[in-house]
Structures are given as structure tokens and as C-alpha cells.
Design a protein around this motif. Structure first.
Motif, PDB file in Angstrom:
ATOM      1  N   UNK A   1       0.801  -1.216   0.000  1.00 39.65           N
ATOM      2  CA  UNK A   1       0.000   0.000   0.000  1.00 39.65           C
ATOM      3  C   UNK A   1       0.839   1.273   0.000  1.00 39.65           C
ATOM      4  N   UNK A   2       2.031   1.212   0.567  1.00 40.05           N
ATOM      5  CA  UNK A   2       2.876   2.404   0.684  1.00 40.05           C
ATOM      6  C   UNK A   2       4.331   2.012   0.514  1.00 40.05           C
ATOM      7  N   UNK A   3       5.117   2.876  -0.129  1.00 43.80           N
ATOM      8  CA  UNK A   3       6.537   2.615  -0.340  1.00 43.80           C
ATOM      9  C   UNK A   3       7.284   2.869   0.962  1.00 43.80           C
TER      10      UNK A   3
ATOM     11  N   UNK B   1      -0.241  -1.199  -4.852  1.00 40.68           N
ATOM     12  CA  UNK B   1      -1.621  -0.799  -4.559  1.00 40.68           C
ATOM     13  C   UNK B   1      -1.668   0.591  -3.938  1.00 40.68           C
ATOM     14  N   UNK B   2      -0.750   1.446  -4.370  1.00 37.81           N
ATOM     15  CA  UNK B   2      -0.723   2.819  -3.887  1.00 37.81           C
ATOM     16  C   UNK B   2      -2.018   3.554  -4.212  1.00 37.81           C
ATOM     17  N   UNK B   3      -2.612   3.248  -5.351  1.00 37.20           N
ATOM     18  CA  UNK B   3      -3.857   3.893  -5.760  1.00 37.20           C
ATOM     19  C   UNK B   3      -4.980   3.599  -4.771  1.00 37.20           C
ATOM     20  N   UNK B   4      -5.001   2.358  -4.249  1.00 37.11           N
ATOM     21  CA  UNK B   4      -6.032   1.993  -3.276  1.00 37.11           C
ATOM     22  C   UNK B   4      -5.821   2.745  -1.964  1.00 37.11           C
TER      23      UNK B   4
ATOM     24  N   UNK C   1      -8.046   9.521   1.125  1.00 36.71           N
ATOM     25  CA  UNK C   1      -8.898  10.669   0.790  1.00 36.71           C
ATOM     26  C   UNK C   1     -10.260  10.562   1.465  1.00 36.71           C
ATOM     27  N   UNK C   2     -10.813   9.350   1.499  1.00 34.25           N
ATOM     28  CA  UNK C   2     -12.091   9.150   2.188  1.00 34.25           C
ATOM     29  C   UNK C   2     -11.924   9.365   3.689  1.00 34.25           C
ATOM     30  N   UNK C   3     -10.798   8.905   4.237  1.00 38.57           N
ATOM     31  CA  UNK C   3     -10.569   9.048   5.670  1.00 38.57           C
ATOM     32  C   UNK C   3     -10.422  10.489   6.122  1.00 38.57           C
TER      33      UNK C   3
END
Length: 234
Positions: A65-67, A78-81, A87-89
Motif C-alpha cells: 500500500x505504501x513505499x 496498490x498505492x492507488x487503493x 482521501x475518504x478518511x
């Protein structure tokens, strides 16, 4: 006309077998009881926090999810996810404050309905109870946190000099903050009738925070940097 010895109108006493059937109906199976408890405990904010702790505990899973490997030329698969969830959070705090404001407004509407004689099933705490909770949460709890931190620092914990002041400050800050507005979301999702009372309680804590929290926070920072930090200079 019924005479003085006519017992036909008296309620019939249930038999022993009927009492046993009613008692069995009142006792839920263990699985059903645990299921109801889990529905109350594992609200979406709790599930999200537990899921975040689980993902952060495994570097390879977190790396999807993150580098986190320090290579700026690569991006996580899955950086886009993660960006979308982040953004929602960011809308969580405005939504929490909106829910708190709606329930605070509802408490005043409930008071007006009570004055007009309408029946109200909401649970609003009395003023004395609200005052007692505010004193306990914002005055008594900080005192307990300062005393417990001093006791641990004095007899059990010995942090390195580079981080001791920061660690002691974090230990005391846990005790001094008012009730988080995330609690309001959990109460709202649980469907409890006490949401107006909880909103009123949290609202009064936020009203008292600018004065009480400023004094307590100043005392906590002073203690962490001067008294609990052996290398501190005040």
C-alpha cells in the motif's frame, strides 16, 4: 355477582413446567450472546483501527500500500487503493463533528417536546451527572495520569535520556484529553437511545477544554520536561 369466595377472576399461577419454559426462553445460547456482544463492540471505527494495526504489523503487507523501502523510484503496487482510502478518511473529522452537532441540536428539540408534553424515549443525563463526568474526565483523570506516570518513572521505568521526556509526555497526554468524538459515531451506529445524552456530554467537555485543557497541558509539559527528564533544564 361474584361472592367473596369466588376466585375465578384471579390470575392463574403458572405451573412449574411453564416457569421452566419461560426461564429457558430468557436464557440465550452462548453463541447468540457472543454474537450480540460482538455487534456492539466491533463497530466500524474499531474494525478500521484493528485492520490498520494488522496491516502495519507486517512490512510486506504494508509495502503493498505504501513505499516503505526508501526507494523513491518505485511505487507501491496498490498505492492507488491507499490514496483513495486516505482521501475518504480525511472526511472522518468533519463527519464526526457534523454528527455531534446534529445530536446536540436534537437534545434541545427533545427539551422543547418535553415542555409541550410529548413523550420522549431519549436518555439525557442530568446536569449534576454531566458536571461530575467533566470533573472526573478533565481534572481527576489527569491527576491519576500524573501520579501513575511519576510512580512508574520512580520505581519501574527507565527510558534513555534522549526520549524520556517525550515518552513521559505521551503517557500523561493519554489521561488529559476529552472524550473523542469518534465515540459519538459508535453510539450512533449502535442505535442506542442515549446518543443525545452522549452528544451533550461531549459538547460540554469541548466547551470546558479551552480553559481546563490549557492549564492541565501546561502542567503536563512542564512536568515532562523539568521533573521527569533528568537532563532537562528549566
Amino acid at each position: 355477582n361474584s361472592g367473596p369466595n369466588d376466585y375465578t377472576n384471579l390470575p392463574r399461577v403458572p405451573s412449574h413446567q411453564q416457569i421452566q419454559i419461560m426461564q429457558k426462553a430468557d436464557i440465550l445460547p452462548l453463541t447468540e450472546t457472543l454474537h450480540r456482544i460482538s455487534l456492539k463492540v466491533f463497530q466500524p471505527p474499531v474494525i478500521g483501527a484493528l485492520l490498520g494495526l494488522f496491516i502495519a504489523s507486517f512490512p510486506r503487507l504494508r509495502g503493498l500500500l505504501e513505499n516503505i523501502w526508501g526507494d523513491g523510484t518505485k511505487t507501491a503496487p496498490m498505492k492507488w487503493l491507499f490514496d483513495g482510502i486516505y482521501s475518504v478518511g480525511q472526511a472522518a473529522v468533519p463527519i464526526n463533528m457534523t454528527i455531534l452537532g446534529i445530536n446536540l441540536s436534537s437534545t434541545f428539540q427533545k427539551k422543547e417536546s418535553k415542555k409541550s408534553g410529548q413523550k420522549d424515549e431519549s436518555k439525557v443525563l442530568p446536569n449534576r451527572t454531566v458536571l461530575a463526568v467533566i470533573i472526573g474526565k478533565m481534572i481527576v483523570m489527569p491527576i491519576i495520569g500524573i501520579v501513575s506516570t511519576w510512580f512508574l518513572q520512580r520505581y519501574y521505568i527507565d527510558f534513555p535520556d534522549e526520549i524520556d521526556a517525550t515518552c513521559y509526555l505521551v503517557m500523561m497526554i493519554v489521561f488529559i484529553t476529552p472524550t473523542a468524538n469518534n465515540v459519538m459515531v459508535m453510539v450512533e451506529l449502535s442505535g442506542s437511545s442515549s446518543k443525545e445524552g452522549m452528544a451533550r456530554l461531549i459538547g460540554w467537555q469541548y466547551i470546558a477544554s479551552p480553559v481546563v485543557l490549557s492549564v492541565v497541558l501546561s502542567a503536563v509539559v512542564s512536568l515532562a520536561s523539568c521533573h521527569f527528564d533528568e537532563s532537562g533544564k528549566c
